[in-house]
Enzyme design. Structure first.
Site, short mmCIF file in Angstrom:
data_model
loop_
_atom_site.label_atom_id
_atom_site.label_comp_id
_atom_site.label_asym_id
_atom_site.label_seq_id
_atom_site.Cartn_x
_atom_site.Cartn_y
_atom_site.Cartn_z
CB SER A 70 51.87 86.80 11.97
OG SER A 70 52.09 85.48 11.60
CB SER B 207 53.10 84.62 8.66
OG SER B 207 51.82 85.22 8.60
CE LYS C 23 54.37 83.73 13.99
NZ LYS C 23 53.93 83.58 12.60
#
Lengths: 92, 482, 475
Positions: B154, B178, B79
């Site tokens: 996210s 997330s 990420k």
């Protein structure tokens, strides 16, 4: 409803600025959000403080290591001299 | 043609170890897939072709020398809020669009030591604030199950990359759900470890007391392999647990375990098809011998509010350093320091980020602290106590991961409150620092995946993974792509 | 009208640990700009603070030195504000639970209570370039460990304030935690001052004075403020709560454009640092490991070494001096003689030469040896003083130095007798005159004898022997 005065104060604390339209929009958003947040006012509990602590013995020993080369520290800065970070003057 | 993207880590490891497959070939395979397919999903912000191939070559060296581990040569995605030295790390924000960290996050260093291959940095909500991965400066992410739908957020890029076979597994971060929620929306397994189990050094902070780096993969087994490599003590992070997690966890049969189901999560706010799928999942646990019983978590009522107050407060402070002075975007306008930083921040941050910063300052500012941040902290202590109480008679808890399955892109954009409320299933695990794992327990009528979350005591990550492995062995999982 | 000044101090002291408080960069003063930084102290994204154990220990020592209560559980908080010298846009400090509270320091003018001591990180340095209209930031100092010492408003006069700062500086140096040099910035002092009429029940409005770089500035700024505030109140005008800056050149304070109301610091607990838990045992160990404090040393010097209070005070005025004394008497345990020589001779010479005690060029052992030579009569007192001067320029073995300069008194009785006998033999006329009652000629004979012996003649010994021998010849 969050007041304009409070919005401007928050904007200053946040170092953000908004035009009029944005300000109105955010005022509404923030007011809606605060309404949800206000649920916490209904909480009357008094729980014990629950925190993890770390003993003195486990802290990092006082040994100095190498610093980073200056260029590595400065290289991402857009405003800089050879050796300093540079910002427009601070008005005292 | 070997469909490597469908293989587990241990299967790939076997091929690499016996020399049937080279790390380089495997990396090229995934890079080709990314090049061909990712325009449909937008899962990646940066693809590190050169670095990945170089890492693959090094991995081949390790394997030939007999020094390979389970992760050597395995292509992973990371990420884009996890710092990678020499590779831009953007947090999907204009503010950091060209920021190149001079150091690696600890988890990156650990994976490199294993010889894993980093394919690239995945897309996300800006600064990890969001539940749909649509606030990215680089464009939103699309769900591989249905590109008109959100992948969740996210860590939507990581979830989409795993689901579409654009990596073997991925690292994500979870502050209020997330990792788990996008895992559910994208039909994969995701784990948020116990708070303090994985070093946060190098994770660009959103909310320090809630953030954790975790793993998304096609199975709990794969999650465990990656987690074991990164859940190690680190002197660079002073908030970590004193001891490493025990992975794999102690082997315990499901029969004899008690699974609690807090009723508050299965109420009106949760869609019927989600509840049905979770009930199916619970039946499977019963079949395997576990005792499933309803329990109560009354503090859930305050959880979303407390979460947003605490996380926004910490975020407002963590994001104050973005001012254009040391790194990142710098506005061209500004004759004084004050003007420069206001312009930089106003131009560099997206709307949701600004909302959270304002909310955070609201919760902390003079006269409001006690009523908001102070209260939220006490609610947090209350939740910890309630969970501790539940764990005296339950081995783990099961809840839905999200109130709905993946929804259409744009459906919730203009309604921040509605978006926040959708986090109700996930935030308490972050507030209480508990390990939480999402696995897939069903599919909607439209064929969209539905996830259920297993939540355990601090340190019981191994237990959750074992339970999930047992469950996944009997639950037939589908693929997003044919 | 006369008013009572009410003064409190906020003192920041840089701790002399090896590394910074939250990262492993070196904590020393100076260095080329931005060369003593790492991603942590430069505030790069993703970094985390890790507490330096030495900082906690030094803070505990400081607390013990100032008579404080040590809080076994203390924690950190964030103080949020924007300024170019603060890379994270927050300073990590201790607000809610500081490491020390409730101390007391006795000084001339009265005792002053210490409200708290807490640990915090220093900010960087800004250089203002008015020509270019920019400020340049150097982050070397970011993260250098500080303790902030906050007093209660117990101070009444400028003198007392100066005494307190001096005493705190002394104790911090004794504790080995800070070199307390105001001119270098390792000790900084802000003053909070208000005045109130006699008999008033409430404190007046206070002003905060910053930018005080020396003890002298502290005194002058306080006196200026007392005058300024008194004049305001006398004229019926209010004192405004504000921050003021002291101007050394003009000896007055001026108001900073007041941004006080804009500074809502929004303190909240630092989530990246777990609270620090000390045990009683650990605090005891820190206390035992501390260098001995002045009060204890003074007591020892008086009761065990028999020094006067005045001398004990002088010798302990600075720790390097006390350490020097103790090392000297370890070598030559004539406590009073060593003390006398230090107080009488060494201190004055340090003053004349503008040297600090830690800059004494010779060792305590060398000094002790010098005193020993004097005590043992091997060197005359005046010569010993001369030797001391020489030691400053050419430190070395005092015995050798004395020998090379001929200061060593020849105490060999045979050599002495031979010389005296020789003189008597060579000067029969003078001897005869002496016998006839000329006292004057004794001086002549003395001179001859001393000349014959050369350097190292002990006049007393010569006189005694000469008298004796003259009597013998007589009889």
């Amino acid at each position: 409803m969050v007041s304009t005065e409070r919005m401007l104060h928050l904007a200053d604390l946040s170092k953000l600025h908004f035009n009029e339209a944005e300000l109105e929009r955010l005022k509404k958003d923030l007011s809606d959000i605060i309404e949800l947040m206000d649920e916490v006012q209904n909480f009357n509990g008094n729980p014990n403080r629950n925190e993890t602590v770390r003993s003195f013995a486990q802290q990092r020993p006082d040994t100095a290591g190498d610093s980073f080369p200056r260029e590595e520290i400065l290289k991402n800065a857009k405003g800089r001299t050879e050796t300093f970070f540079s910002v427009p003057k601070v008005v005292e | 043609m070997m469909e490597y993207w469908k293989r587990s880590i241990s299967e790939l490891h076997a091929l690499l170890a016996e020399g049937t497959l080279s790390a380089r070939a495997l990396t090229e395979y995934f890079l080709e897939r990314i090049g061909r397919l990712d325009t449909q999903y937008g899962a990646y912000i940066t693809v590190c072709t050169e670095e990945a191939l170089a890492a693959a070559d090094r991995a081949d060296g390790m394997l030939k020398a007999g020094k390979g581990t389970l992760l050597t040569g395995i292509p992973l995605a990371v990420k884009d809020n996890i710092s990678t030295e020499g590779i831009r790390t953007t947090c999907a924000s204009k503010m950091l669009a060209d920021y190149v960290p001079p150091y690696d996050a600890t988890v990156i260093r650990l994976l490199k030591e294993q010889g894993a291959v980093l394919l690239g940095k995945t897309n996300m909500d800006e600064f990890a604030m969001g539940g749909a991965s649509q606030t990215s400066y680089f464009g939103g992410v699309k769900n591989p199950w249905d590109p008109t739908r959100v992948p969740g957020g996210s860590s939507g890029g990581s979830a989409a990359a795993v689901a579409a076979g654009l990596c073997v597994a991925a690292l994500g971060s979870d502050t209020g759900g997330s990792i788990r929620q996008p895992s559910a929306f994208c039909g994969v397994t995701g784990i948020k470890p116990t708070y303090g189990a994985v070093s946060r050094y190098g994770l660009i902070a959103f909310a320090s007391s809630l953030d954790q780096i975790g793993v998304l993969a096609k199975s709990a087994a794969d999650c465990e392999t990656v987690l074991a490599a990164i859940a190690l003590p680190d002197e660079n992070d002073g908030s970590m647990l004193p001891q490493a997690l025990q992975l794999p966890g102690e082997a315990r049969p499901l029969s004899g375990m008690t699974v609690g189901v807090p009723a508050e999560f299965m109420g009106e706010g949760t869609a019927q098809e989600v509840k049905d799928a979770v009930e199916d999942g619970l039946s499977a646990f019963t079949h395997m011998g576990a005792r499933v019983k309803p329990v109560s978590l009354p503090g859930l009522r305050f959880a979303v509010s407390a979460y947003y107050l605490i996380s926004s407060a910490e975020a407002s402070s963590n994001l104050a350093r973005y001012d254009g002075v040391k790194f990142g975007y710098r506005s061209r306008k500004g004759d004084t320091y004050d003007e420069l930083i206001k312009n930089t921040r106003s131009e560099g941050f997206g709307t949701e980020v600004k909302r959270r910063i304002l909310l955070g300052n609201y919760a902390l500012c003079s006269g409001f602290y006690d009523a908001y941040y102070g209260r939220a902290s006490r609610i947090r202590d209350q939740l910890k106590a309630e969970y501790a109480g539940l764990f005296t008679h339950c081995d783990l808890l099961i809840t839905p991961t999200a109130p709905t399955a993946a929804y259409t892109i744009g459906a919730q954009e203009d309604d921040p409150v509605r978006m926040y409320l959708a986090d109700v299933c996930t935030v308490t695990a972050n507030l209480a620092g508990l390990p939480a794992l999402n696995t897939i327990c069903g599919y909607t009528a439209q064929g969209l995946p539905v996830g259920m979350s297993l939540v355990g005591r601090p340190g019981d990550d191994g237990l959750l993974l074992n339970c999930a492995k047992a469950f996944e062995a009997v639950f037939p999982r589908r693929e997003a792509l044919a | 009208m006369s008013y009572i000044p009410v003064i409190g101090l906020e003192i920041h002291a840089e701790l002399s640990t090896h590394s910074k408080v939250f990262c492993t960069c070196g904590a020393q003063f100076g260095g080329q700009e931005n060369t003593r930084c790492c991603p942590r102290c430069a505030g790069l994204p993703g970094t985390l603070p890790v507490v330096n154990k030495g900082v906690v220990e030094y803070a505990v020592r400081a607390g013990l030195a100032l008579g404080c209560r040590i809080n076994l559980l203390s924690s950190f908080d964030r103080k949020n504000y924007f300024y170019p010298d603060l890379p994270k846009a927050y300073q990590i400090t201790q607000m809610e639970r500081p490491i020390c509270t409730d101390g007391l320091v006795e000084v001339e003018g009265g005792p002053v209570r210490i409200n708290r001591i807490h640990i915090e990180e220093d900010a960087g340095k800004l250089i203002h370039d008015d020509m270019e209209g920019v400020s340049l930031a150097d982050y070397n100092r970011c993260g250098v460990p500080l303790i902030e010492i906050v007093t209660e408003p117990d101070i009444k006069t400028a003198e007392q304030a100066k005494n307190l700062v001096e005493e705190i500086a002394r104790r911090l140096k004794y504790a080995g935690v800070c070199d307390a040099k105001m001119e270098e910035g390792s000790l900084r002092c802000d003053v909070n001052i208000s005045i109130m009429p006699q008999g008033a029940k409430e404190y007046g409005t206070r002003a905060e004075i910053k930018n005080l770089n020396s003890l002298k500035s502290i005194g002058r700024a306080i006196n200026y403020e007392i005058k300024r505030q008194s004049a305001l109140l006398d004229a019926g005008k209010p004192v405004i709560q504000q921050t003021r800056r002291y101007n050394d050149n003009h000896d007055r304070t001026t108001a900073l454009r007041s941004k006080e109301e804009a500074h809502d610091y929004r303190y909240f607990p630092e989530p990246d640092i777990l609270p620090v838990q000390l045990s009683e045992e650990e605090v005891r160990r820190i206390a035992d490991g501390m260098p001995e404090m002045p009060a204890s040393r003074i007591q020892r010097y008086e009761t065990r070494y028999g020094l006067s209070h005045a001398d004990a005070l002088l010798l302990t005025s600075e720790r390097p001096l006390a350490d020097f004394y103790e090392a000297a008497v370890a070598c030559h345990p004539n406590y009073q003689s060593v003390a006398a020589f230090m107080v009488g001779e060494l201190l004055r010479r340090l003053n004349d030469r503008g040297l600090a005690p830690e800059e004494i060029p010779f060792t305590p052992v060398q000094f002790a040896q010098l005193v020993k030579l004097s005590d043992g009569g091997q060197v005359a007192r005046n010569d010993a003083k001369a030797l001391l001067n020489l030691l400053f320029d050419a430190p070395g073995d005092p015995q050798e130095l004395a020998e090379s300069r001929g200061y060593l008194i020849n105490t060999d009785p045979q050599a002495l007798a031979a010389a005296v006998d020789g003189v008597l033999k060579e000067n029969p006329k003078a001897v005869a005159e002496y016998r006839q009652g000329s006292a004057k000629v004794f001086g002549f004979l003395m001179g001859q004898a001393v000349k014959k012996i050369g350097r190292g003649a002990d006049p007393k010994a010569v006189k005694t022997l000469l008298e004796q021998k003259l009597k013998e010849v007589d009889g």
